[in-house]
Write a protein that holds these residues in place. Structure first.
Motif, PDB file in Angstrom:
ATOM      1  N   LEU A  55      39.599  48.866  46.209  1.00  0.00           N
ATOM      2  CA  LEU A  55      40.523  48.256  44.901  1.00  0.00           C
ATOM      3  C   LEU A  55      41.698  47.631  45.180  1.00  0.00           C
ATOM      4  O   LEU A  55      42.407  47.076  44.323  1.00  0.00           O
ATOM      5  CB  LEU A  55      40.423  49.328  43.740  1.00  0.00           C
ATOM      6  CG  LEU A  55      39.303  49.775  43.310  1.00  0.00           C
ATOM      7  CD1 LEU A  55      39.405  50.644  42.032  1.00  0.00           C
ATOM      8  CD2 LEU A  55      38.258  48.719  42.560  1.00  0.00           C
ATOM      9  N   THR A  56      42.081  48.068  46.372  1.00  0.00           N
ATOM     10  CA  THR A  56      43.549  47.356  47.029  1.00  0.00           C
ATOM     11  C   THR A  56      43.377  45.980  47.647  1.00  0.00           C
ATOM     12  O   THR A  56      44.309  45.280  48.078  1.00  0.00           O
ATOM     13  CB  THR A  56      44.359  48.207  47.792  1.00  0.00           C
ATOM     14  OG1 THR A  56      43.373  48.127  48.999  1.00  0.00           O
ATOM     15  CG2 THR A  56      44.475  49.462  47.347  1.00  0.00           C
ATOM     16  N   ALA A  57      42.169  45.481  47.652  1.00  0.00           N
ATOM     17  CA  ALA A  57      41.666  44.174  48.335  1.00  0.00           C
ATOM     18  C   ALA A  57      42.143  42.809  47.223  1.00  0.00           C
ATOM     19  O   ALA A  57      42.448  43.111  45.980  1.00  0.00           O
ATOM     20  CB  ALA A  57      40.208  44.125  48.543  1.00  0.00           C
ATOM     21  N   SER A  58      42.610  41.805  47.922  1.00  0.00           N
ATOM     22  CA  SER A  58      43.092  40.796  47.016  1.00  0.00           C
ATOM     23  C   SER A  58      42.148  40.346  45.919  1.00  0.00           C
ATOM     24  O   SER A  58      42.383  39.706  45.048  1.00  0.00           O
ATOM     25  CB  SER A  58      43.440  39.652  48.083  1.00  0.00           C
ATOM     26  OG  SER A  58      42.104  39.173  48.607  1.00  0.00           O
ATOM     27  N   PHE A  59      40.724  40.822  46.091  1.00  0.00           N
ATOM     28  CA  PHE A  59      39.652  40.392  45.211  1.00  0.00           C
ATOM     29  C   PHE A  59      40.110  40.913  43.837  1.00  0.00           C
ATOM     30  O   PHE A  59      39.656  40.406  42.625  1.00  0.00           O
ATOM     31  CB  PHE A  59      38.317  40.905  45.618  1.00  0.00           C
ATOM     32  CG  PHE A  59      37.899  40.324  46.666  1.00  0.00           C
ATOM     33  CD1 PHE A  59      37.534  41.135  47.826  1.00  0.00           C
ATOM     34  CD2 PHE A  59      37.981  38.985  47.291  1.00  0.00           C
ATOM     35  CE1 PHE A  59      37.244  40.873  49.023  1.00  0.00           C
ATOM     36  CE2 PHE A  59      37.727  38.766  48.455  1.00  0.00           C
ATOM     37  CZ  PHE A  59      37.142  39.634  49.591  1.00  0.00           C
ATOM     38  N   TYR A  60      40.845  42.305  43.712  1.00  0.00           N
ATOM     39  CA  TYR A  60      41.077  42.789  42.514  1.00  0.00           C
ATOM     40  C   TYR A  60      42.591  42.636  42.238  1.00  0.00           C
ATOM     41  O   TYR A  60      43.132  43.503  41.311  1.00  0.00           O
ATOM     42  CB  TYR A  60      40.762  44.342  42.680  1.00  0.00           C
ATOM     43  CG  TYR A  60      39.233  44.605  43.338  1.00  0.00           C
ATOM     44  CD1 TYR A  60      38.205  44.371  42.381  1.00  0.00           C
ATOM     45  CD2 TYR A  60      39.099  44.887  44.585  1.00  0.00           C
ATOM     46  CE1 TYR A  60      37.177  44.878  42.957  1.00  0.00           C
ATOM     47  CE2 TYR A  60      37.894  45.269  45.108  1.00  0.00           C
ATOM     48  CZ  TYR A  60      36.741  45.203  44.352  1.00  0.00           C
ATOM     49  OH  TYR A  60      35.503  45.315  44.595  1.00  0.00           O
ATOM     50  N   GLU A  61      43.300  41.963  42.562  1.00  0.00           N
ATOM     51  CA  GLU A  61      44.581  41.735  42.396  1.00  0.00           C
ATOM     52  C   GLU A  61      44.743  41.076  40.836  1.00  0.00           C
ATOM     53  O   GLU A  61      44.372  39.953  40.593  1.00  0.00           O
ATOM     54  CB  GLU A  61      45.284  40.579  43.491  1.00  0.00           C
ATOM     55  CG  GLU A  61      46.914  40.198  43.198  1.00  0.00           C
ATOM     56  CD  GLU A  61      47.604  41.413  43.250  1.00  0.00           C
ATOM     57  OE1 GLU A  61      48.303  41.960  42.133  1.00  0.00           O
ATOM     58  OE2 GLU A  61      47.855  42.091  44.340  1.00  0.00           O
ATOM     59  N   LEU A  62      45.558  42.094  40.196  1.00  0.00           N
ATOM     60  CA  LEU A  62      45.676  41.431  38.595  1.00  0.00           C
ATOM     61  C   LEU A  62      47.396  41.186  38.463  1.00  0.00           C
ATOM     62  O   LEU A  62      47.206  40.768  37.122  1.00  0.00           O
ATOM     63  CB  LEU A  62      45.407  42.698  37.897  1.00  0.00           C
ATOM     64  CG  LEU A  62      43.868  43.422  37.935  1.00  0.00           C
ATOM     65  CD1 LEU A  62      43.674  44.730  37.140  1.00  0.00           C
ATOM     66  CD2 LEU A  62      42.884  42.249  37.406  1.00  0.00           C
ATOM     67  N   GLU A  63      47.882  41.271  39.451  1.00  0.00           N
ATOM     68  CA  GLU A  63      49.440  40.904  39.302  1.00  0.00           C
ATOM     69  C   GLU A  63      49.788  39.416  39.675  1.00  0.00           C
ATOM     70  O   GLU A  63      49.725  39.313  40.778  1.00  0.00           O
ATOM     71  CB  GLU A  63      50.372  41.984  39.775  1.00  0.00           C
ATOM     72  CG  GLU A  63      51.864  41.777  39.639  1.00  0.00           C
ATOM     73  CD  GLU A  63      52.763  42.933  40.418  1.00  0.00           C
ATOM     74  OE1 GLU A  63      53.802  42.633  40.021  1.00  0.00           O
ATOM     75  OE2 GLU A  63      52.045  43.728  40.806  1.00  0.00           O
ATOM     76  N   PRO A  64      50.072  38.473  38.826  1.00  0.00           N
ATOM     77  CA  PRO A  64      50.589  37.308  39.344  1.00  0.00           C
ATOM     78  C   PRO A  64      51.855  37.233  39.811  1.00  0.00           C
ATOM     79  O   PRO A  64      52.669  37.922  38.933  1.00  0.00           O
ATOM     80  CB  PRO A  64      49.974  36.344  38.036  1.00  0.00           C
ATOM     81  CG  PRO A  64      50.172  37.263  36.943  1.00  0.00           C
ATOM     82  CD  PRO A  64      50.033  38.610  37.329  1.00  0.00           C
ATOM     83  N   PHE A  65      52.246  36.396  40.703  1.00  0.00           N
ATOM     84  CA  PHE A  65      53.590  36.031  40.884  1.00  0.00           C
ATOM     85  C   PHE A  65      53.973  34.620  40.486  1.00  0.00           C
ATOM     86  O   PHE A  65      53.356  33.641  40.825  1.00  0.00           O
ATOM     87  CB  PHE A  65      53.777  36.354  42.312  1.00  0.00           C
ATOM     88  CG  PHE A  65      53.628  37.727  42.809  1.00  0.00           C
ATOM     89  CD1 PHE A  65      54.234  38.632  42.580  1.00  0.00           C
ATOM     90  CD2 PHE A  65      52.280  37.831  43.669  1.00  0.00           C
ATOM     91  CE1 PHE A  65      53.945  39.958  42.995  1.00  0.00           C
ATOM     92  CE2 PHE A  65      51.965  39.146  44.108  1.00  0.00           C
ATOM     93  CZ  PHE A  65      52.805  40.192  43.853  1.00  0.00           C
ATOM     94  N   ASP A  66      55.232  34.334  40.107  1.00  0.00           N
ATOM     95  CA  ASP A  66      55.737  33.191  39.738  1.00  0.00           C
ATOM     96  C   ASP A  66      56.409  32.580  40.879  1.00  0.00           C
ATOM     97  O   ASP A  66      56.668  31.206  40.897  1.00  0.00           O
ATOM     98  CB  ASP A  66      56.792  33.314  38.462  1.00  0.00           C
ATOM     99  CG  ASP A  66      55.888  33.769  37.210  1.00  0.00           C
ATOM    100  OD1 ASP A  66      54.761  33.503  37.121  1.00  0.00           O
ATOM    101  OD2 ASP A  66      56.486  34.449  36.471  1.00  0.00           O
TER     102      ASP A  66
END
Length: 356
Positions: free
Chosen positions: A21-32
């Protein structure tokens, strides 16, 4: 544990684990911005996970060796101390080009024993690298069809080692060993072109298709594939030219362009591994900030390349048996060409389903 067959079809890849679940496929936090992504709290949270993935990534080691191999070729190509004989004789070759062909082929070749040893060493490194790439395909049979390009690469590396051992025996431009080297390397370049095309097929069959990955220059894997094919084509053209006109042996520098492309290929292979291990979390997704990959849905065509089961070499010779598909499968494909599949699993308890 994620149990959806649809998710397995999307995420069945050579070096990625959908359960992580640490893979980028599950990344839920966007950066500006890149400044926000490189805050200390982000680095402290992500660095241990990235390091752990890199240490377990079997493709990283041969790719790093590949970079060193490409640098070694460039050093031999552009180091003046290692190419003094070629630089000194280039003007004489241009003058002799107008003479009779037989007199040119009888002209002696100036060999550098140190350079010949370097080429032998690089050829051995290439063979070791080929075995490491075979070892990197974990959970794959030795008779799997995706191993074909790796075996072709080993054959090509063996041929280059054979030709490198003959460099010191070359005497004249038209000598026996010189022509033998030309034929061996022409054969190796042909095999290299087939290996490059086979790598494209292997990549197509096993690659994870998500947003920003695939047929786009944002994807380092795509750039690496293009560089691999370009390198194979340039080397093939170079060896054809030498076999047609052996007098160009010390004046044709097309191989230097191929070695530059080879270095680009090696660098992007490393970039691809870093991307797979989530080291590049601070870069914008597909050129845009404010997007989290785990919140994006990918429309995946129902084609067999997604999560294709391992195909053995012997399976190609067997009679194909038509299998009955489930009624639900045919209903889906009858009504839709595209199935929308979420590329993240919100929780381990909930599995992703496809509406029929």
């Amino acid at each position: 544990m994620v149990s959806s067959p649809a998710v397995r079809r999307i995420f069945n890849s050579r070096d990625e684990n959908i359960i992580d679940l640490t893979a980028s496929f599950y990344e839920l936090e966007p950066f500006d911005s890149i400044v926000q992504a490189l805050q200390w709290r982000q680095i402290k949270r992500r660095l241990p996970s990235c390091m752990k993935k890199t240490l377990r990534n079997r493709f990283m080691l041969p790719n790093i060796i590949y970079v060193g191999y490409a640098i070694g070729l460039l050093v031999i190509d552009f180091n003046e101390n290692l190419n003094t004989s070629s630089n000194n004789t280039s003007g004489a070759n241009a003058t002799n080009a107008s003479k009779v062909r037989t007199s040119i082929l009888d002209r002696p070749i100036q060999n550098d024993p140190y350079v010949n040893q370097l080429y032998i060493g690089l050829a051995i490194v290439s063979i070791i690298m080929g075995f490491l790439y075979c070892w990197a395909w974990r959970n794959r049979s030795l008779f799997d069809i995706v191993m074909i390009p790796e075996y072709l690469n080993l054959v090509q590396a063996g041929l280059y080692l054979w030709s490198a051992t003959c460099y010191s025996k070359q005497d004249t431009l038209g000598g026996y060993y010189t022509m033998a080297v030309r034929k061996i390397e022409l054969t190796a370049s042909v095999i290299g072109l087939f290996a490059a095309k086979a790598w494209l097929v292997s990549w197509y069959m096993t690659y994870t298709r998500v947003f920003g990955r695939g047929y786009t220059l944002d994807d380092p894997d795509m750039v690496s594939c293009l560089a691999t094919v370009a390198n194979a084509i340039i080397y093939l053209v170079y060896n054809i030219q030498l076999n047609v006109s052996p007098e160009q042996y010390e004046t044709n520098m097309l191989y230097k362009s191929a070695d530059i492309v080879d270095f680009v290929d090696a660098c992007f292979c490393v970039f691809a591994c870093l991307r797979d291990d989530d080291w590049l979390w601070f870069l914008p997704l597909a050129g845009q900030y404010g997007i989290a990959l785990g919140r994006v849905q990918v429309e995946a065509k129902t084609l067999p390349q997604f999560g294709k089961t391992p195909i053995l070499l012997t399976s190609m010779c067997r009679r194909r048996i038509n299998t009955k598909q489930s009624r639900n499968y045919w209903n889906i494909n009858k009504r839709h060409d595209i199935i929308t599949v979420p590329i993240f699993a919100p929780t381990l308890e909930n599995s992703v389903t496809i509406d029929s």
